[in-house]
Enzyme design. Structure first.
Site, PDB file in Angstrom:
ATOM      1  N   ALA A 126      75.943   9.339  16.912  1.00 29.54           N
ATOM      2  CA  ALA A 126      75.598   8.447  15.896  1.00 29.54           C
ATOM      3  C   ALA A 126      75.656   9.720  14.498  1.00 29.54           C
ATOM      4  O   ALA A 126      76.532   9.490  13.114  1.00 29.54           O
ATOM      5  CB  ALA A 126      74.683   7.893  14.849  1.00 29.54           C
ATOM      6  N   TYR A 127      74.383  11.069  14.900  1.00 29.26           N
ATOM      7  CA  TYR A 127      74.775  12.426  13.784  1.00 29.26           C
ATOM      8  C   TYR A 127      76.254  12.743  13.417  1.00 29.26           C
ATOM      9  O   TYR A 127      76.227  13.531  12.700  1.00 29.26           O
ATOM     10  CB  TYR A 127      73.684  13.231  13.797  1.00 29.26           C
ATOM     11  N   ALA A 128      76.206  13.270  14.910  1.00 25.46           N
ATOM     12  CA  ALA A 128      78.172  13.816  15.102  1.00 25.46           C
ATOM     13  C   ALA A 128      79.182  12.733  14.313  1.00 25.46           C
ATOM     14  O   ALA A 128      80.280  13.564  13.390  1.00 25.46           O
ATOM     15  CB  ALA A 128      78.055  14.501  16.427  1.00 25.46           C
TER      16      ALA A 128
END
Length: 306
Positions: A156-158
């Site tokens: 999700a962060y990437a």
């Protein structure tokens, strides 16, 4: 010996989001030290009071800025216009990290990740662009090495970092004719308070996932998070290194499109650029090697004697 890069004077006003703690706090104080007037975006008024107590030059002004709230973003631009008339820079640093296997990340968690790390920063850009154009200013978007290579359990962060990289590329090309320059600052692992928050967030993601799904990933994910914490502890990259990179993006006469901060961030960028997907998959394969290991092996099929 390479010639020193030419720099512009550190003067004018800069907005820094996410200045309550960690990299944003260090950046706001360092830019004030260099000579900028800094509007430091914080989450709460008490965070601003603490930051103001550390200010030594009278050029730092805290402001509560929620980049996911349209009224708050608009108020930030109005404050900058009223106090300074123009902006030399906008540092989009605020962000969150939603860790966890993507199968465990719920839709509202995923949307929150994108809303804070991508949509909110575009809203900051749109609101402050008239002031940036007046000073032919700079936009500095903070991403990370995960803006070029997606590591398991940080999907999700990437995704948000990839999106912010793409947004930065588009903005750089669209705003160049008007004299506004756009750079990315991509730090690697740096020991800041965010690591405790990421660990807590990871525990919540697993807790909220269906038990059978969470258990499939638990051992591998727990080991991964522990390794990330150790990497941050061992990192020689400091918040001061990050602040210097931001200052360079704001003052280099010919700013780079991207400033890597830390050996691990540079390494991730090189790997993503040079290695084919299959080799990257193999390199990251150790992270997920134990996924599902605790699941019982299927019972052998009945064999009826003939």
């Amino acid at each position: 010996m390479l010639p020193a890069r030419r720099r512009l004077p550190a003067q004018g006003a800069v907005v820094v989001t996410g200045a309550s703690s960690g990299l944003g706090r260090e950046c706001a104080l360092a830019l004030e030290e260099r000579g900028f007037h800094v509007i430091a975006g914080v989450r709460r008024s008490e965070d601003g009071e603490k930051l103001l107590a550390e200010s030594l030059h009278g050029r730092l002004r805290p402001a509560v800025i929620d980049i996911t709230d349209e009224a708050s973003v608009r108020a930030s631009a109005e404050l900058a216009a009223r106090e300074y008339g123009a902006l030399r820079g906008l540092v989009n640093n605020a962000g969150i990290c939603v860790p966890g296997p993507l199968e465990c990340v719920e839709g509202d968690q995923f949307r929150r990740q994108l809303d804070v790390n991508v949509v909110g920063h575009l809203e900051m850009v749109r609101a402050h662009l008239p002031l940036l154009r007046r000073a032919r200013g700079r936009i500095v978007n903070v991403t990370s090495g995960l803006g070029k290579a997606a590591v398991p359990f940080l999907g999700a962060y990437a995704t948000a970092q990839f999106a912010k990289e793409a947004m930065s590329d588009a903005l750089r090309r669209e705003l160049a004719p008007g004299g506004v320059r756009v750079s990315i600052v991509a730090p690697g692992a740096i020991l800041t308070p965010i690591w405790g928050k990421v660990s807590d967030a990871g525990e919540r993601v697993l807790r909220d996932a269906p038990p059978a799904v969470a258990e499939r990933y638990r051992a591998a994910f727990t080991a991964f998070m522990a390794g990330n914490g150790q990497q941050a502890l061992a990192s020689r990259t400091t918040p001061e290194d990050f602040a210097r990179a931001v200052a360079r993006a704001l003052t280099d006469v010919r700013p780079r499109t991207r400033y890597w901060v830390g050996a691990d961030a540079r390494r991730m960028g090189r790997l993503a650029r040079l290695l084919p997907d299959a080799l990257l998959d193999r390199r990251f394969g150790g992270i997920t090697a134990t996924v599902g290991a605790s699941e019982a092996a299927p019972a052998p099929a009945d064999r009826t004697p003939t």
